[in-house]
Each structure stands twice: as structure tokens, then as C-alpha cells.
Write a protein that holds these residues in place. Sequence first.
Motif, PDB file in Angstrom:
ATOM      1  N   UNK A   4      18.282  40.098  99.688  1.00 58.49           N
ATOM      2  CA  UNK A   4      19.076  39.615  98.574  1.00 58.49           C
ATOM      3  C   UNK A   4      19.073  38.063  98.499  1.00 58.49           C
ATOM      4  N   UNK A   5      18.723  37.588  97.408  1.00 56.98           N
ATOM      5  CA  UNK A   5      18.551  35.992  97.276  1.00 56.98           C
ATOM      6  C   UNK A   5      19.399  35.379  96.239  1.00 56.98           C
ATOM      7  N   UNK A   6      20.110  34.631  96.527  1.00 58.31           N
ATOM      8  CA  UNK A   6      21.030  33.832  95.578  1.00 58.31           C
ATOM      9  C   UNK A   6      20.374  32.424  95.445  1.00 58.31           C
ATOM     10  N   UNK A   7      19.940  31.894  94.239  1.00 61.60           N
ATOM     11  CA  UNK A   7      19.460  30.887  93.924  1.00 61.60           C
ATOM     12  C   UNK A   7      20.563  29.682  93.101  1.00 61.60           C
ATOM     13  N   UNK A 177      19.334  31.905  84.587  1.00 59.35           N
ATOM     14  CA  UNK A 177      20.379  31.602  85.239  1.00 59.35           C
ATOM     15  C   UNK A 177      21.534  31.507  84.385  1.00 59.35           C
ATOM     16  N   UNK A 178      22.823  31.661  85.547  1.00 66.32           N
ATOM     17  CA  UNK A 178      23.987  31.511  84.774  1.00 66.32           C
ATOM     18  C   UNK A 178      24.786  30.432  84.874  1.00 66.32           C
ATOM     19  N   UNK A 179      25.302  29.663  83.915  1.00 64.44           N
ATOM     20  CA  UNK A 179      25.677  27.983  83.606  1.00 64.44           C
ATOM     21  C   UNK A 179      26.974  28.244  84.224  1.00 64.44           C
ATOM     22  N   UNK A 180      27.576  27.417  85.154  1.00 67.00           N
ATOM     23  CA  UNK A 180      28.583  27.266  85.636  1.00 67.00           C
ATOM     24  C   UNK A 180      28.881  25.752  85.346  1.00 67.00           C
ATOM     25  N   UNK A 181      29.746  25.163  84.313  1.00 70.07           N
ATOM     26  CA  UNK A 181      30.163  23.799  84.064  1.00 70.07           C
ATOM     27  C   UNK A 181      31.599  23.439  84.927  1.00 70.07           C
ATOM     28  N   UNK A 182      31.285  22.564  85.872  1.00 77.62           N
ATOM     29  CA  UNK A 182      32.493  22.472  86.664  1.00 77.62           C
ATOM     30  C   UNK A 182      33.358  21.154  86.177  1.00 77.62           C
ATOM     31  N   UNK A 183      32.993  20.415  85.046  1.00 78.14           N
ATOM     32  CA  UNK A 183      33.796  19.387  84.573  1.00 78.14           C
ATOM     33  C   UNK A 183      35.035  19.362  84.514  1.00 78.14           C
ATOM     34  N   UNK A 184      35.469  20.552  84.119  1.00 75.11           N
ATOM     35  CA  UNK A 184      36.870  20.834  83.881  1.00 75.11           C
ATOM     36  C   UNK A 184      37.588  21.782  84.698  1.00 75.11           C
ATOM     37  N   UNK A 195      31.775  33.749  93.132  1.00 70.49           N
ATOM     38  CA  UNK A 195      31.881  34.921  94.118  1.00 70.49           C
ATOM     39  C   UNK A 195      31.906  36.013  92.907  1.00 70.49           C
ATOM     40  N   UNK A 196      32.512  36.091  91.758  1.00 77.89           N
ATOM     41  CA  UNK A 196      32.407  37.020  90.921  1.00 77.89           C
ATOM     42  C   UNK A 196      31.230  37.378  90.307  1.00 77.89           C
ATOM     43  N   UNK A 197      30.430  36.402  89.963  1.00 80.71           N
ATOM     44  CA  UNK A 197      29.144  36.636  89.392  1.00 80.71           C
ATOM     45  C   UNK A 197      28.312  37.281  90.543  1.00 80.71           C
ATOM     46  N   UNK A 198      28.110  36.799  91.668  1.00 79.38           N
ATOM     47  CA  UNK A 198      27.310  37.328  92.694  1.00 79.38           C
ATOM     48  C   UNK A 198      27.687  38.796  92.994  1.00 79.38           C
TER      49      UNK A 198
END
Length: 202
Positions: A4-7, A177-184, A195-198
Motif C-alpha cells: 500500500x503506497x501513499x504519494x 491526485x486529490x488536491x488539498x489546498x491548505x491556504x485557509x 486521513x479521511x481520503x486515505x
Amino acid sequence: QTTFTVAIDGPAAAGKGTISKRIAERFDLAHLDTGLLYRAVGALSLAGQDPIEAARTLVPSALDREDLRTPQVAKEASQVAAMPEVRGHLLAFQRDFARQEGGAVLDGRDIGTVICPDANVKLFVTANAEVRAKRRHAELTGKGLKIDYERVLSDVIARDQLDEGRQDAPMFKAEDAILIDTSEMDIETAVAKAVEIVAAHL
Ligand code: C5P
């Protein structure tokens, strides 16, 4: 694929380091911060070694050096990372790490695109440059380093441009890839989202 690989990819100070660590802990996976490989080669290059030779002969203990987190080393890492021969020498180690029994999380710039194109989960963690520069500035001054915010911002932007603009393995979001924008987003929210996505891909 049996392992199982998470990139996890993205630019500096977007939160991918913290997210990767927490994903590894939560799902009991091994973790490799691949930026450390380039930083180790960068540090050896600053010390006068030929970067290609340094990459070819890199030993795991070189990743434990205390001085890899400085802005100078980051800048040099980005320079040597643009050399295809350097990247080539670091490839097998990363792929072997990814394939280990028990699974692994790798974070960097080209994990989902080049190193592990078949990863089970791919995340691209980003944030706008000002937010990232603010975070990196706080981190560096917290460590006692005296450095201007403006200087950190221009370093962040210059490194983005180098990493996005190079010929070999440029940084970009893989299509799947699933985008996570942490700006806000605060870091706990970002970790929870990852965690939810994995968990959904287990
Ligand atoms: O993530 P970190 O800031 O430690 O990475 C340092 C540099 O190493 C990046 O700016 C990038 O040029 C390079 N790098 C890379 N590919 C990776 C990880 C890091 O080119 N997978």
C-alpha cells in the motif's frame, strides 16, 4: 499491487511534511521525506562534492545530518534536483522504499507522477505562496534564525519556479491526485481531510 503506497506531493511549507508523518502514524506505514535526499545531496554539494557523485554514493545516514533544514541547503537542493543524473541515482532507493512490505508514505514533488505512478492514494497538498512563506518564516524564526519575511517569500517563489520549470520530473499535480489546498485550513483540518481520503482507499 500487494503493498500500500501513499504519494504526497506539493510545494514547500504547504503542510505535506506534517500530513505525511501523521498519515504514516495513523495507518502504520513507513515514511520517507524524499526532500531529505535532495537536501543531503545539496549539503554535500555546498561542502564541495560533485552532486552527481554525492547522489550516486549517498548513504542513509546522510539523511540524519542536523544541518539539512537551512534555507541555503533548500536552495542548493533545488539546484541539484534539476540535474537528471542526480534524480536518476536517487530513483531506485525511493522505489524500493515504496514497495516495502507493510506499505509506505512518500512525500516530495514527483512521487505521484514519476516515483510511484501506481500509488494507491495520491494527494497534492498546496497553499498560496504568501501563506506558505508566513508559515516557513514562523518556523525559521522559531528556531532562532534571523530572516526577513520578504526574503522567505522570494525564496519560496524562486524554488516553486525552479521545481515547476525543470525539464526532468517537474512538480505538478498528477491527474489522479486529490488536491488539498491548505491556504485557509489549519493543520489539524488538513490532516483530518487527508486521513479521511486515505481511509477511503484502504
Ligand atoms: O521538500 P523539501 O523542501 O525538503 O525539498 C527540497 C528540494 O528538493 C525541493 O525544492 C525540490 O527541488 C527537491 N525535491 C525534488 N523531488 C522530490 C523532493 C524534493 O525535486 N521528490
